[in-house]
Design a protein around this motif. Structure first.
Motif, PDB file in Angstrom:
ATOM      1  N   LYS A  49       0.825  -1.199   0.000  1.00  0.00           N
ATOM      2  CA  LYS A  49       0.000   0.000   0.000  1.00  0.00           C
ATOM      3  C   LYS A  49       0.863   1.254   0.000  1.00  0.00           C
ATOM      4  O   LYS A  49       1.800   1.377   0.792  1.00  0.00           O
ATOM      5  N   ALA A  87      -6.460  -0.108  -4.601  1.00  0.00           N
ATOM      6  CA  ALA A  87      -7.128  -0.121  -3.296  1.00  0.00           C
ATOM      7  C   ALA A  87      -8.440  -0.895  -3.308  1.00  0.00           C
ATOM      8  O   ALA A  87      -8.929  -1.294  -2.250  1.00  0.00           O
ATOM      9  N   PRO A 142     -10.957  -3.972  -3.566  1.00  0.00           N
ATOM     10  CA  PRO A 142     -10.790  -5.412  -3.291  1.00  0.00           C
ATOM     11  C   PRO A 142     -10.957  -6.230  -4.569  1.00  0.00           C
ATOM     12  O   PRO A 142     -11.828  -5.919  -5.385  1.00  0.00           O
ATOM     13  N   HIS A 161      -7.207  -6.325  -2.925  1.00  0.00           N
ATOM     14  CA  HIS A 161      -6.138  -5.340  -2.950  1.00  0.00           C
ATOM     15  C   HIS A 161      -4.928  -5.864  -3.721  1.00  0.00           C
ATOM     16  O   HIS A 161      -4.644  -7.056  -3.728  1.00  0.00           O
ATOM     17  N   SER A 165      -2.371  -7.731  -1.631  1.00  0.00           N
ATOM     18  CA  SER A 165      -2.793  -8.963  -0.970  1.00  0.00           C
ATOM     19  C   SER A 165      -2.109 -10.152  -1.631  1.00  0.00           C
ATOM     20  O   SER A 165      -2.408 -10.503  -2.775  1.00  0.00           O
TER      21      SER A 165
END
Length: 513
Positions: free
Chosen positions: A226, A275, A277, A279, A282
């Motif tokens: 992020k 950002a 989902p 992400h 991830s």
């Protein structure tokens, strides 16, 4: 002669004579408000002291203030060094945290602002006043191909072994930005936009640049996780600082420099997609979910391209956002046109980042296939890129029709470029250091050309030394390149120092993608 100049009463001038006299008076007392569609060679304006707007006066006053601050701080620094005294420090408290800076930082900031102010003043004098002459562009293939051939020779002579031989590695993407920027500079300087094949070659280059921007930023999100507010603010400031200052100094709209809004919106879209989902950072999510998300984004952007009315109406209701996307005619036409051409290459860049980063394990089974057919794939892809502009000229009856086709075919051109540059491993292992160096300053080169290499907002050529074309090109180009390098260093300095005291300390995000 008297019958032509005077009326029958012998006292009053004829209408034709009055028109000529009015034109002479208007040329002597000109208000410096030029129409953008008028070529510079047909203008005659002698307003040596055009009235400055309030924002322009503010920039000039800030530059003068920075001269004083820089002089005082530099004198204080030299005096303390000669007397072997420690540099004074200033305590700054922001958001409950105490920060310490020295007089060196103040000198650096004032020097960077002063340098940007000097560049803006030179741009204004060169482009907005009659101090220097302007010349109308006249296209010729020699003027376009000869400088381009010299740049290609320099690029070939500076080939080096790349540190990373992966597909679309950092050195390769920076090299690609470099040679594309050189082609665009020659395209604008020679006035090649009226040549059909070169026009669509430029469209492919801009699409490829937007693709590389989306690919680079999303790859960063996949690798480093992020993005912090510090990084987002630094990237936005780095992209827009000089452009916004030019908009104020030159009294033009933000969309005049269409490339910067395009790249800025691309970066913001990439951050939004990362950002959403699942992400981007991830590690446990299946790559197919990322691919499905990109497909949804691609469909959404194409719907906006097909029906821009509702989104533009929403933008029109936002006062400050609206002003950013309005062109000189106070419409969204320029933004809709520019974004519509590249609306599919943005998700294409995100998709390539997902495929190359998340799908590394899936490529091992196909390695033999790519090694066997790598050279034919390279030849076919390069041939497709070269033939595309000429095929567009055969298929289309007008530029507007070809632009609509280009929106759909631009992702295919991106795939062809990836194949031409990366399919053959010996070609992928090398890069051009000269093009790589130009690519580092590609953004500043594109922006600075408007007023320091060209003139009249790229509609004319800047002439510093009349009567000596070769010498004039050399001097103008040298000043232009120096200004682009200086602007890049100053914006990097100001972006770093600005966010140093307003956000958390930097960690793995020290370099911009």
């Amino acid at each position: 002669m008297d019958k032509v100049a005077l009326l029958d009463d012998g006292v009053h001038y004829a209408n034709m004579t009055n028109d000529k006299l009015v034109q002479i008076i208007l040329n002597v007392f000109c208000n410096s408000k030029r129409l953008s569609h008028q070529p510079a060679g047909r203008l005659c304006c002698s307003a040596w002291r055009p009235k400055l707007t309030r924002p322009q006066q503010f920039i000039l006053a800030t530059s003068v203030l920075c001269v004083l601050v820089w002089t005082l701080t530099l004198a204080s620094r030299v005096l303390r060094i000669t007397r072997h005294l420690p540099q004074p420090s200033v305590q700054i408290v922001l958001k409950g945290r105490q920060q310490t800076t020295t007089i060196v930082a103040l000198t650096t900031v004032s020097q960077a602002i002063l340098t940007l102010g000097a560049v803006l003043v030179y741009s204004y004098i060169a482009d907005r006043t009659p101090v220097f002459s302007k010349q109308v562009k006249v296209f010729s293939w020699m003027a376009f191909l000869v400088p381009l051939a010299c740049c290609c020779l320099l690029g070939l002579l500076t080939c080096r072994l790349a540190k990373d031989s992966s597909v679309l590695n950092r050195q390769q993407t920076c090299e690609t930005r470099g040679w594309m920027q050189l082609v665009l500079l020659m395209y604008h300087y020679s006035g090649a936009s009226k040549t059909f094949s070169l026009y669509f070659s430029a469209r492919v280059i801009v699409s490829l640049y937007v693709f590389l921007s989306a690919y680079g930023h999303y790859t960063y999100s996949l690798r480093h996780g992020k993005s912090s507010c510090r990084r987002i603010g630094e990237v936005l400031l780095r992209l827009n600082l000089f452009t916004v200052l030019l908009c104020v100094a030159m009294d033009v709209s933000y969309m005049q420099y269409y490339f910067v809004p395009l790249i800025t919106v691309t970066y913001l879209l990439v951050m939004v997609v990362a950002a959403l989902p699942p992400h981007a950072w991830s590690g446990t999510t299946s790559p197919w979910y990322q691919v499905a998300k990109v497909v949804v984004v691609m469909v959404t952007l194409y719907l906006y391209h097909s029906m821009p009315g509702p989104v533009n109406a929403a933008l029109a209701s936002l006062p400050y956002v609206r002003d950013l996307f309005l062109d000189d005619k106070h419409t969204f036409h320029e933004w809709t046109f520019r974004f519509g051409l590249e609306c599919l290459v943005i998700p294409m860049g995100i998709l390539c980042a997902v495929v190359l980063e998340k799908g590394k394990n899936y490529w091992h089974g196909s390695r033999d296939f790519f090694q066997r057919y790598s050279l034919p794939m390279t030849v076919l892809s390069a041939g497709g890129l070269v033939a595309y502009p000429y095929l567009m000229g055969v298929w289309c009856s007008s530029k507007s029709a070809c632009n609509r086709i280009h929106t759909l075919t631009s992702p295919l051109m991106v795939i062809m470029f990836i194949g031409a540059r990366n399919a053959w491993q010996p070609l992928r292992r090398y890069y051009s250091h000269f093009f790589h160096l130009v690519g580092i300053y590609s953004l500043e080169l594109f922006i600075a050309q408007y007023h320091m290499w060209l003139a009249d907002d790229t509609h004319a050529l800047l002439v510093l030394i009349p009567g000596h074309p070769a010498l004039n090109v050399a001097v103008v180009t040298a000043i232009f390149l120096l200004a682009a390098h200086t602007v890049s260093e100053c914006t990097q300095t100001l972006a770093g120092l600005t966010w140093q005291y307003t956000a958390t300390p930097p960690h793995a995000e020290s370099k911009l993608t």
